[in-house]
Design an enzyme around this catalytic site. Sequence first.
Site, PDB file in Angstrom:
ATOM      1  N   GLY A 249      -1.346   3.911   2.734  1.00  0.00           N
ATOM      2  CA  GLY A 249      -1.587   5.261   2.230  1.00  0.00           C
ATOM      3  C   GLY A 249      -1.545   5.182   0.711  1.00  0.00           C
ATOM      4  O   GLY A 249      -0.617   4.572   0.145  1.00  0.00           O
ATOM      5  N   ALA A 250      -2.547   5.808   0.057  1.00  0.00           N
ATOM      6  CA  ALA A 250      -2.724   5.594  -1.391  1.00  0.00           C
ATOM      7  C   ALA A 250      -1.455   5.839  -2.219  1.00  0.00           C
ATOM      8  O   ALA A 250      -1.034   4.959  -2.992  1.00  0.00           O
ATOM      9  CB  ALA A 250      -3.889   6.451  -1.888  1.00  0.00           C
TER      10      ALA A 250
ATOM     11  N   ARG B  65      -4.714  -4.654  -2.587  1.00  0.00           N
ATOM     12  CA  ARG B  65      -5.704  -3.771  -1.924  1.00  0.00           C
ATOM     13  C   ARG B  65      -6.545  -3.107  -3.031  1.00  0.00           C
ATOM     14  O   ARG B  65      -5.983  -2.573  -3.979  1.00  0.00           O
ATOM     15  CB  ARG B  65      -5.000  -2.714  -1.050  1.00  0.00           C
ATOM     16  CG  ARG B  65      -4.253  -3.341   0.136  1.00  0.00           C
ATOM     17  CD  ARG B  65      -3.867  -2.299   1.159  1.00  0.00           C
ATOM     18  NE  ARG B  65      -5.004  -1.844   1.941  1.00  0.00           N
ATOM     19  CZ  ARG B  65      -4.969  -0.784   2.750  1.00  0.00           C
ATOM     20  NH1 ARG B  65      -3.852  -0.080   2.857  1.00  0.00           N
ATOM     21  NH2 ARG B  65      -6.034  -0.429   3.445  1.00  0.00           N
TER      22      ARG B  65
ATOM     23  N   GLN C 117      -4.291   4.481  12.627  1.00  0.00           N
ATOM     24  CA  GLN C 117      -3.303   5.245  11.848  1.00  0.00           C
ATOM     25  C   GLN C 117      -3.179   6.681  12.383  1.00  0.00           C
ATOM     26  O   GLN C 117      -2.118   7.297  12.271  1.00  0.00           O
ATOM     27  CB  GLN C 117      -3.711   5.298  10.363  1.00  0.00           C
ATOM     28  CG  GLN C 117      -3.557   3.985   9.618  1.00  0.00           C
ATOM     29  CD  GLN C 117      -4.830   3.165   9.624  1.00  0.00           C
ATOM     30  OE1 GLN C 117      -5.624   3.255  10.559  1.00  0.00           O
ATOM     31  NE2 GLN C 117      -5.025   2.360   8.612  1.00  0.00           N
TER      32      GLN C 117
ATOM     33  N   ASP D  41      -8.308   8.066  -1.178  1.00  0.00           N
ATOM     34  CA  ASP D  41      -7.833   6.837  -1.823  1.00  0.00           C
ATOM     35  C   ASP D  41      -8.288   6.739  -3.269  1.00  0.00           C
ATOM     36  O   ASP D  41      -7.650   6.090  -4.090  1.00  0.00           O
ATOM     37  CB  ASP D  41      -8.296   5.610  -1.035  1.00  0.00           C
ATOM     38  CG  ASP D  41      -7.439   5.467   0.201  1.00  0.00           C
ATOM     39  OD1 ASP D  41      -7.718   6.145   1.204  1.00  0.00           O
ATOM     40  OD2 ASP D  41      -6.445   4.719   0.137  1.00  0.00           O
TER      41      ASP D  41
ATOM     42  N   ASN E 188     -12.147   7.549   1.293  1.00  0.00           N
ATOM     43  CA  ASN E 188     -11.006   7.698   2.201  1.00  0.00           C
ATOM     44  C   ASN E 188     -11.288   6.812   3.404  1.00  0.00           C
ATOM     45  O   ASN E 188     -12.330   6.144   3.490  1.00  0.00           O
ATOM     46  CB  ASN E 188     -10.817   9.169   2.593  1.00  0.00           C
ATOM     47  CG  ASN E 188      -9.500   9.392   3.325  1.00  0.00           C
ATOM     48  OD1 ASN E 188      -8.448   8.940   2.870  1.00  0.00           O
ATOM     49  ND2 ASN E 188      -9.526  10.058   4.463  1.00  0.00           N
ATOM     50  N   LYS E 189     -10.365   6.787   4.348  1.00  0.00           N
ATOM     51  CA  LYS E 189     -10.465   5.900   5.506  1.00  0.00           C
ATOM     52  C   LYS E 189     -11.837   5.954   6.164  1.00  0.00           C
ATOM     53  O   LYS E 189     -12.418   7.025   6.290  1.00  0.00           O
ATOM     54  CB  LYS E 189      -9.365   6.298   6.505  1.00  0.00           C
ATOM     55  CG  LYS E 189      -9.308   5.484   7.778  1.00  0.00           C
ATOM     56  CD  LYS E 189      -9.226   3.998   7.554  1.00  0.00           C
ATOM     57  CE  LYS E 189      -8.046   3.572   6.702  1.00  0.00           C
ATOM     58  NZ  LYS E 189      -8.108   2.147   6.305  1.00  0.00           N
TER      59      LYS E 189
HETATM   60  O1  MRU Z   1      -5.652   1.776   5.138  1.00  0.00           O
HETATM   61  P1  MRU Z   1      -4.672   2.892   4.896  1.00  0.00           P
HETATM   62  O2  MRU Z   1      -3.853   3.226   6.090  1.00  0.00           O
HETATM   63  O3  MRU Z   1      -3.846   2.642   3.659  1.00  0.00           O
HETATM   64  O4  MRU Z   1      -5.600   4.150   4.588  1.00  0.00           O
HETATM   65  C1  MRU Z   1      -4.993   5.390   4.313  1.00  0.00           C
HETATM   66  C2  MRU Z   1      -5.950   6.476   4.063  1.00  0.00           C
HETATM   67  O5  MRU Z   1      -7.155   6.305   4.087  1.00  0.00           O
HETATM   68  C3  MRU Z   1      -5.369   7.804   3.662  1.00  0.00           C
HETATM   69  O6  MRU Z   1      -6.140   8.855   4.143  1.00  0.00           O
HETATM   70  C4  MRU Z   1      -5.317   7.880   2.124  1.00  0.00           C
HETATM   71  O7  MRU Z   1      -4.733   6.747   1.590  1.00  0.00           O
HETATM   72  C5  MRU Z   1      -4.599   9.088   1.654  1.00  0.00           C
HETATM   73  S1  MRU Z   1      -2.883   8.959   1.947  1.00  0.00           S
HETATM   74  C6  MRU Z   1      -2.108  10.354   1.347  1.00  0.00           C
END
Ligand code: MRU
Length: 347
Positions: free
Chosen positions: A52-53, A91, A196, A237, A247-248
């Site tokens: 998560g960012a 990342r 997730q 992100d 985003n994801k």
């Molecule tokens: O690969 P991840 O689990 O780190 O991806 C997370 C996401 O895409 C979230 O939506 C994003 O980081 C926002 S978290 C507040």
Amino acid sequence: MDKVRVGFKTIEWVKDRVRILDQTLLPESVIYKEINSPAEMREAIRLLRVRGAPLIGISGAYGAALSAYRHRMSGSVAPIRDDIRLLRRTRPTAVNLFWALERMQNILDEAGPSGELRDALLREAVLIHEEDAERCRGIGTNGFTLLDDGFTIMTHCNAGALATGGIGTALAPVYVAHSQRKRIRVFASETRPLLQGARLTAWELAQNGVDVTLIVDSARGHVLATEKVNCIIVGADRIAANGDTANKIGTYPLSVLAREHGVPFYVAAPLSTFDLTLDSGKSIPIEKRDADEIAAFGRRRIAPGDVTIFNPAFDVTPHEYISCIITEKGVLRPPLKESIADCFSTP
Ligand code: MRU
């Protein structure tokens, strides 16, 4: 409004090390893991033990503080500089990591004697953590105004408390509404390939008493067509200067479905997720992850051994598909390029 709390801590500095909630083990086991070195922190970020960012940013900052603790006898800042450089390589998409490490690097550049440096780096990491909790509260309060009693919301991936140092971004308005006794129902899409949505969003909402229904990613069109969904809220992100949002993977098609079904599509993110050095989402680096994440389900291989696999972890939603961006400083509305510029130019 009383402070809204969730029943777990994602990350914490304890004595001279870091304690993280290992998110790869959820929801079966709630296990906290000690992180003793920058190398262990890098591994935790890469494997998504912390993810998560905003949480990646906080973890990076604590990783730099750990470096100062481990290298305190050397009297040189070079090894800490190297650790910060390596932490940056874990990342590529979430800009919060680079934003937080930049802050740590600035402290290093102003370094005094080594004892003071160690304290200064830890202070900065703790501040980044505390500020994030505050930003989440702001997003919750601002996003709350968009939610009515009886609303049904759809979300993707996990942009909840587990992804931050506070009550989340996309889920923060949900938690605030829930604490104010508004009835809110959430559809969470499972989020292939690392689940997730299923493992984390469904878990944390249920833990906190929010009504959550899990669906597979491919059911989202059907649900939007047949159920009353009032709005979609996702996290981010990295947000470019024109509002394009990474985003994801699976967020972009959800925004297209939202447009097709006339459902408002909200992005919730702290200002630390904006990258104003990028004019548009075209230049956002998209992380490509290991083929095995798709080729196997748990330990069982589900794809033929010789098939070519492409596994991008994020996609970019064009700003035209975004109804507004909920930040700690207010709700930014289209034209997003102008409202983002205004937001960053006013104190
Ligand atoms: O690969 P991840 O689990 O780190 O991806 C997370 C996401 O895409 C979230 O939506 C994003 O980081 C926002 S978290 C507040």
